[in-house]
Design an enzyme around this catalytic site. Structure first.
Site, PDB file in Angstrom:
ATOM      1  N   HIS A   1     -37.273  15.722  32.430  1.00 55.19           N
ATOM      2  CA  HIS A   1     -36.812  14.641  33.320  1.00 55.19           C
ATOM      3  C   HIS A   1     -38.006  13.808  33.805  1.00 55.19           C
ATOM      4  CE1 HIS A   1     -33.418  17.623  34.412  1.00 55.19           C
ATOM      5  NE2 HIS A   1     -32.818  16.636  33.796  1.00 55.19           N
TER       6      HIS A   1
ATOM      7  N   ARG B   1     -32.301  13.935  23.723  1.00 55.98           N
ATOM      8  CA  ARG B   1     -33.073  15.003  23.097  1.00 55.98           C
ATOM      9  C   ARG B   1     -32.663  15.124  21.628  1.00 55.98           C
ATOM     10  NH1 ARG B   1     -31.639  18.851  27.938  1.00 55.98           N
ATOM     11  NH2 ARG B   1     -29.959  17.347  27.814  1.00 55.98           N
TER      12      ARG B   1
ATOM     13  N   SER C   1     -32.525  21.965  32.000  1.00 54.63           N
ATOM     14  CA  SER C   1     -32.471  22.726  33.253  1.00 54.63           C
ATOM     15  C   SER C   1     -31.910  24.128  32.983  1.00 54.63           C
ATOM     16  CB  SER C   1     -31.578  22.014  34.269  1.00 54.63           C
ATOM     17  OG  SER C   1     -32.096  20.744  34.558  1.00 54.63           O
TER      18      SER C   1
ATOM     19  N   LYS D   1     -20.478  21.841  35.980  1.00 54.52           N
ATOM     20  CA  LYS D   1     -21.642  22.716  35.835  1.00 54.52           C
ATOM     21  C   LYS D   1     -21.831  23.492  37.134  1.00 54.52           C
ATOM     22  CE  LYS D   1     -24.467  19.983  32.625  1.00 54.52           C
ATOM     23  NZ  LYS D   1     -25.733  19.278  32.434  1.00 54.52           N
TER      24      LYS D   1
HETATM   25  P1  ADP Z   1     -26.372  15.648  33.156  1.00 50.75           P
HETATM   26  O1  ADP Z   1     -25.530  16.734  33.720  1.00 50.75           O
HETATM   27  O2  ADP Z   1     -25.976  14.275  33.601  1.00 50.75           O
HETATM   28  O3  ADP Z   1     -26.599  15.734  31.670  1.00 50.75           O
HETATM   29  P2  ADP Z   1     -29.119  16.514  33.389  1.00 50.75           P
HETATM   30  O4  ADP Z   1     -29.918  16.745  34.634  1.00 50.75           O
HETATM   31  O5  ADP Z   1     -28.903  17.673  32.491  1.00 50.75           O
HETATM   32  O6  ADP Z   1     -27.789  15.863  33.892  1.00 50.75           O
HETATM   33  O7  ADP Z   1     -29.806  15.352  32.545  1.00 50.75           O
HETATM   34  C1  ADP Z   1     -30.012  14.067  33.070  1.00 50.75           C
HETATM   35  C2  ADP Z   1     -30.570  13.170  31.979  1.00 50.75           C
HETATM   36  O8  ADP Z   1     -31.876  13.595  31.610  1.00 50.75           O
HETATM   37  C3  ADP Z   1     -29.746  13.169  30.686  1.00 50.75           C
HETATM   38  O9  ADP Z   1     -29.759  11.857  30.149  1.00 50.75           O
HETATM   39  C4  ADP Z   1     -30.500  14.107  29.787  1.00 50.75           C
HETATM   40  O10 ADP Z   1     -30.306  13.805  28.418  1.00 50.75           O
HETATM   41  C5  ADP Z   1     -31.942  13.817  30.222  1.00 50.75           C
HETATM   42  N1  ADP Z   1     -32.818  14.945  29.920  1.00 50.75           N
HETATM   43  C6  ADP Z   1     -32.721  16.216  30.350  1.00 50.75           C
HETATM   44  N2  ADP Z   1     -33.713  16.977  29.831  1.00 50.75           N
HETATM   45  C7  ADP Z   1     -34.460  16.161  29.050  1.00 50.75           C
HETATM   46  C8  ADP Z   1     -35.604  16.317  28.206  1.00 50.75           C
HETATM   47  N3  ADP Z   1     -36.165  17.516  28.035  1.00 50.75           N
HETATM   48  N4  ADP Z   1     -36.080  15.237  27.544  1.00 50.75           N
HETATM   49  C9  ADP Z   1     -35.478  14.039  27.687  1.00 50.75           C
HETATM   50  N5  ADP Z   1     -34.382  13.813  28.441  1.00 50.75           N
HETATM   51  C10 ADP Z   1     -33.880  14.846  29.114  1.00 50.75           C
END
Ligand code: ADP
Length: 161
Positions: free
Chosen positions: A17, A90, A128, A41
């Site tokens: 993030h 990703r 996460s 989630k």
């Molecule tokens: P959500 O539940 O909306 O997917 P997340 O916190 O899992 O929330 O992810 C928020 C955003 O950050 C999403 O667009 C996700 O693809 C991106 N993201 C999460 N981890 C990574 C990573 N390792 N590299 C790039 N983008 C990421």
């Protein structure tokens, strides 16, 4: 003035993030991170904890703000006068759901577009969920999350004991 929102669960914020925050905050004038209540989630951290961790992790970015929100992402964008939504991509597996989300949001409000950042190679595997799982099995995650998150994960483990 280009404003963008970066919505997500951030449970908790990872270096993946942070990589998107770093790059997106250079591309726009103001980046508003929106931490959402995600009913599908189960969270390890409360909404307020997630917001606090993000505030701490992004404190050195003057054009980044952190807020919580509920409901439609498009509404959150409108409320903040933002016409751009930032998301990270990703693997191919992200692509289908992200494209659907982006198209839905654009359908609801054609003034709003989604801007994707592809993950940096070193964070390709990172989520996460992976961080929570590794940490729960005693693995060192300090290189995968900001220092405040590493500490918070340790605190959570102690609370559970
Ligand atoms: P959500 O539940 O909306 O997917 P997340 O916190 O899992 O929330 O992810 C928020 C955003 O950050 C999403 O667009 C996700 O693809 C991106 N993201 C999460 N981890 C990574 C990573 N390792 N590299 C790039 N983008 C990421």
């Amino acid at each position: 003035m280009i404003k963008a929102i970066y919505p997500g669960s951030f449970d908790p914020v990872t270096m993946g993030h942070m990589d998107i925050v770093k790059r997106a905050s250079k591309a726009v004038d103001e980046l508003i991170i929106g931490v959402l209540v995600n009913s599908s989630k189960t969270g390890l951290f409360t909404l307020d904890e997630r917001v606090e961790l993000l505030k701490e992790a992004t404190k050195d970015y003057p054009n980044v703000r952190v807020e919580k929100f509920e409901g439609l992402t498009v509404e959150f964008a409108r409320k903040n006068n933002a016409h751009l939504i930032v998301r990270g991509l990703r693997a191919v597996t992200d692509f289908e759901s992200e494209m659907q989300l982006a198209q839905t949001n654009h359908f609801i409000d054609p003034e709003i577009d989604t801007m994707f950042f592809t993950t940096s190679l070193e964070y390709h595997f990172l989520s996460s969920t992976i961080v929570k799982e590794m940490s729960s099995y005693g693995q060192d995650v300090s290189s995968l999350v900001p220092p405040c998150v590493a500490e918070a994960l340790e605190r959570k483990k102690k609370e559970k004991k």
